[in-house]
Design a protein around this motif. Structure first.
Motif, PDB file in Angstrom:
ATOM      1  N   LEU A 163       0.839  -1.187   0.000  1.00 37.11           N
ATOM      2  CA  LEU A 163       0.000   0.000   0.000  1.00 37.11           C
ATOM      3  C   LEU A 163       0.878   1.242   0.000  1.00 37.11           C
ATOM      4  N   GLN A 164       0.756   2.056  -1.045  1.00 34.48           N
ATOM      5  CA  GLN A 164       1.432   3.351  -1.133  1.00 34.48           C
ATOM      6  C   GLN A 164       0.377   4.429  -0.895  1.00 34.48           C
ATOM      7  N   VAL A 165       0.419   5.058   0.273  1.00 30.82           N
ATOM      8  CA  VAL A 165      -0.608   6.027   0.658  1.00 30.82           C
ATOM      9  C   VAL A 165      -0.193   7.421   0.196  1.00 30.82           C
ATOM     10  N   ALA A 166      -1.031   8.033  -0.642  1.00 35.93           N
ATOM     11  CA  ALA A 166      -0.793   9.406  -1.072  1.00 35.93           C
ATOM     12  C   ALA A 166      -1.086  10.357   0.084  1.00 35.93           C
ATOM     13  N   SER A 167      -0.231  11.364   0.236  1.00 33.99           N
ATOM     14  CA  SER A 167      -0.369  12.302   1.338  1.00 33.99           C
ATOM     15  C   SER A 167      -1.622  13.164   1.158  1.00 33.99           C
ATOM     16  N   ARG A 168      -2.540  13.063   2.114  1.00 33.58           N
ATOM     17  CA  ARG A 168      -3.771  13.843   2.105  1.00 33.58           C
ATOM     18  C   ARG A 168      -4.129  14.195   3.554  1.00 33.58           C
ATOM     19  N   ALA A 169      -5.035  15.152   3.713  1.00 38.20           N
ATOM     20  CA  ALA A 169      -5.448  15.540   5.063  1.00 38.20           C
ATOM     21  C   ALA A 169      -6.194  14.405   5.758  1.00 38.20           C
ATOM     22  N   ALA A 170      -7.087  13.760   5.016  1.00 46.20           N
ATOM     23  CA  ALA A 170      -7.854  12.665   5.609  1.00 46.20           C
ATOM     24  C   ALA A 170      -6.994  11.406   5.653  1.00 46.20           C
ATOM     25  N   PRO A 171      -6.956  10.706   6.782  1.00 47.02           N
ATOM     26  CA  PRO A 171      -6.156   9.476   6.864  1.00 47.02           C
ATOM     27  C   PRO A 171      -6.729   8.384   5.975  1.00 47.02           C
ATOM     28  N   PHE A 172      -5.849   7.515   5.517  1.00 48.04           N
ATOM     29  CA  PHE A 172      -6.230   6.352   4.719  1.00 48.04           C
ATOM     30  C   PHE A 172      -6.366   5.171   5.676  1.00 48.04           C
ATOM     31  N   ARG A 173      -7.387   4.340   5.444  1.00 46.69           N
ATOM     32  CA  ARG A 173      -7.599   3.188   6.323  1.00 46.69           C
ATOM     33  C   ARG A 173      -7.674   1.907   5.510  1.00 46.69           C
ATOM     34  N   LEU A 174      -6.921   0.913   5.950  1.00 49.33           N
ATOM     35  CA  LEU A 174      -7.006  -0.432   5.380  1.00 49.33           C
ATOM     36  C   LEU A 174      -7.498  -1.377   6.460  1.00 49.33           C
ATOM     37  N   ASP A 175      -8.537  -2.144   6.139  1.00 46.59           N
ATOM     38  CA  ASP A 175      -9.060  -3.167   7.044  1.00 46.59           C
ATOM     39  C   ASP A 175      -8.756  -4.535   6.470  1.00 46.59           C
ATOM     40  N   ALA A 176      -8.292  -5.428   7.341  1.00 45.18           N
ATOM     41  CA  ALA A 176      -7.996  -6.801   6.940  1.00 45.18           C
ATOM     42  C   ALA A 176      -8.403  -7.724   8.083  1.00 45.18           C
ATOM     43  N   GLY A 177      -9.681  -8.051   8.145  1.00 46.45           N
ATOM     44  CA  GLY A 177     -10.158  -8.863   9.253  1.00 46.45           C
ATOM     45  C   GLY A 177     -10.013  -8.098  10.557  1.00 46.45           C
ATOM     46  N   ALA A 178      -9.318  -8.695  11.525  1.00 40.33           N
ATOM     47  CA  ALA A 178      -9.132  -8.057  12.829  1.00 40.33           C
ATOM     48  C   ALA A 178      -8.110  -6.936  12.789  1.00 40.33           C
ATOM     49  N   LEU A 179      -7.366  -6.805  11.710  1.00 43.39           N
ATOM     50  CA  LEU A 179      -6.314  -5.785  11.603  1.00 43.39           C
ATOM     51  C   LEU A 179      -6.841  -4.536  10.918  1.00 43.39           C
ATOM     52  N   SER A 180      -6.499  -3.376  11.463  1.00 44.26           N
ATOM     53  CA  SER A 180      -6.785  -2.114  10.795  1.00 44.26           C
ATOM     54  C   SER A 180      -5.536  -1.253  10.834  1.00 44.26           C
ATOM     55  N   LEU A 181      -5.245  -0.607   9.699  1.00 52.55           N
ATOM     56  CA  LEU A 181      -4.081   0.262   9.574  1.00 52.55           C
ATOM     57  C   LEU A 181      -4.540   1.613   9.072  1.00 52.55           C
ATOM     58  N   THR A 182      -4.129   2.685   9.736  1.00 50.41           N
ATOM     59  CA  THR A 182      -4.440   4.039   9.276  1.00 50.41           C
ATOM     60  C   THR A 182      -3.137   4.806   9.127  1.00 50.41           C
ATOM     61  N   ALA A 183      -3.083   5.647   8.088  1.00 51.79           N
ATOM     62  CA  ALA A 183      -1.879   6.443   7.834  1.00 51.79           C
ATOM     63  C   ALA A 183      -2.253   7.622   6.948  1.00 51.79           C
ATOM     64  N   ALA A 184      -1.559   8.746   7.151  1.00 55.30           N
ATOM     65  CA  ALA A 184      -1.760   9.913   6.300  1.00 55.30           C
ATOM     66  C   ALA A 184      -0.905   9.822   5.048  1.00 55.30           C
ATOM     67  N   SER A 185       0.179   9.053   5.106  1.00 52.61           N
ATOM     68  CA  SER A 185       1.066   8.809   3.972  1.00 52.61           C
ATOM     69  C   SER A 185       1.975   7.644   4.342  1.00 52.61           C
ATOM     70  N   GLY A 186       2.789   7.189   3.364  1.00 52.75           N
ATOM     71  CA  GLY A 186       3.738   6.112   3.649  1.00 52.75           C
ATOM     72  C   GLY A 186       3.522   4.881   2.797  1.00 52.75           C
ATOM     73  N   ARG A 187       4.365   3.865   3.025  1.00 50.72           N
ATOM     74  CA  ARG A 187       4.315   2.603   2.289  1.00 50.72           C
ATOM     75  C   ARG A 187       4.304   1.467   3.297  1.00 50.72           C
ATOM     76  N   PHE A 188       3.367   0.517   3.096  1.00 54.53           N
ATOM     77  CA  PHE A 188       3.199  -0.574   4.044  1.00 54.53           C
ATOM     78  C   PHE A 188       2.881  -1.865   3.294  1.00 54.53           C
ATOM     79  N   LEU A 189       3.313  -2.976   3.868  1.00 49.97           N
ATOM     80  CA  LEU A 189       2.912  -4.301   3.401  1.00 49.97           C
ATOM     81  C   LEU A 189       1.883  -4.853   4.378  1.00 49.97           C
ATOM     82  N   ILE A 190       0.813  -5.409   3.862  1.00 49.08           N
ATOM     83  CA  ILE A 190      -0.205  -6.036   4.707  1.00 49.08           C
ATOM     84  C   ILE A 190      -0.497  -7.421   4.160  1.00 49.08           C
ATOM     85  N   GLU A 191      -0.507  -8.401   5.033  1.00 48.19           N
ATOM     86  CA  GLU A 191      -0.754  -9.792   4.641  1.00 48.19           C
ATOM     87  C   GLU A 191      -1.895 -10.369   5.462  1.00 48.19           C
ATOM     88  N   LYS A 192      -2.839 -10.985   4.761  1.00 45.64           N
ATOM     89  CA  LYS A 192      -3.949 -11.674   5.437  1.00 45.64           C
ATOM     90  C   LYS A 192      -4.175 -12.997   4.715  1.00 45.64           C
TER      91      LYS A 192
END
Length: 327
Positions: A163-192
């Motif tokens: 996940l490559q999150v574009a920088s914006r005022a509103a945070p980006f949210r990724l849900d993956a079952g019991a896992l939730s990730l929020t970020a305003a920007s950045g790069r993350f790997l998520i595995e489910k």
């Protein structure tokens, strides 16, 4: 499976793949021409496609009537057929029993066909989102888009994504079952996947939470996953964690079971691992785009037996004592 049985299943397997592409809502003219050529190449292709359409509406109806992608998506939203019911209809339409379903599922994750985006076995794809963010989907991954006024996000149904999150005022949210990730920007790997639920920070900082537990920060070089029901944080090499983007699996003192799990999304068949060798540790770099070669490398390095049946079935177990490599 015999050679003749495998040959007979090929039109049905190909029809499943074409169905996923044509129902994705992003089919190019080149893909449409390729589909028309495939359909006309063999009467069995047309028969398999017709059976698939009869068993899986509305995708088949849309393909027959050449409905625009937007109308297809509207039908899917309105009808929302149960995923299990769709799978049962698909198997019935193709005349596949349990064994046939296993083979077909190894090409396309049948349980996730109704997701917004799906990748097949060994397929990797990019999804560009409206806010400028980007998702790279690993093989056998299913993803839903979850955008609404004032909200941007996605839902990972199964699989693995960068996940490559574009920088914006509103945070980006990724849900993956019991896992939730929020970020305003950045790069993350998520595995489910069935045996793993985790996030890895590659760049920037985010907030990760599991279920009702309090959120905690995740930064570059950190992997946070569930272990025995509790979050477990460990340091990782960013380059190694993201190596799958370049078609490589980097293992450093990892169990054979973990290496085989990493190869499964790239192998269109079943890999059976003997528990007697599952916890043997190994270090190496394995080619994900050539999973057969990777299994052979693993077997030769650790003196494991690698037995194949009709290409779709691989069994890995202890090697013969006399075949041990000299130390």
């Amino acid at each position: 499976m015999t050679r003749s049985a495998k040959h007979e299943d090929e039109p049905g397997e190909a029809a499943i793949g074409w169905m996923v592409e044509l129902c994705s809502g992003a089919t190019s003219e080149r893909q449409k021409r390729a589909f028309a050529s495939w359909l006309a190449a063999d009467p069995r292709h047309a028969e398999a496609w017709a059976q698939l359409q009869r068993g899986l509406a509305p995708c088949g109806i849309a393909a027959e009537q050449k409905l625009p992608a937007g109308r297809l998506r509207q039908q899917l939203v309105e009808r929302r057929p149960d995923r299990r019911a769709v799978l049962a209809g698909l198997m019935a339409a193709l005349g596949l029993g349990t064994a046939g379903a296993v083979v077909a599922d190894r090409f396309v994750p049948l349980g996730s066909l109704l997701a917004d985006h799906v990748t097949r076995t060994a397929e990797q794809t990019h999804v560009h989102l409206d806010d400028g963010s980007e998702v790279v989907m690993a093989p056998r991954t299913a993803l839903d888009i979850a955008y609404a006024p004032g909200r941007r996000g996605v839902r990972l149904i199964e699989g693995e994504v960068l996940l490559q999150v574009a920088s914006r005022a509103a945070p980006f949210r990724l849900d993956a079952g019991a896992l939730s990730l929020t970020a305003a920007s950045g790069r993350f790997l998520i595995e489910k996947r069935s045996n793993s639920l985790a996030a890895t920070g590659l760049e920037g900082t985010g907030q990760i939470a599991f279920g009702t537990q309090a959120a905690s920060p995740i930064g570059r070089g950190e992997r946070i996953g569930l272990r025995a029901g509790r979050p477990d944080r460990e340091p990782v090499e960013v380059e190694d964690a993201a190596a799958w983007l370049d078609g490589l699996l980097v293992a450093k003192n990892r169990p054979v079971a973990a290496i085989v799990d990493g190869l499964r999304p790239y192998f269109p068949g079943v890999i059976r691992l003997d528990p007697a060798v599952a916890e043997i540790r190994a270090t190496g770099v394995f080619p994900l785009r050539r999973p057969d070669d990777a299994l052979d490398i693993l077997g030769a390095s650790l003196n494991l037996s690698v037995t194949r049946v009709a290409h779709y079935w691989v069994a890995i177990g202890p090697g013969a004592p006399g075949d041990a490599r000299p130390g």
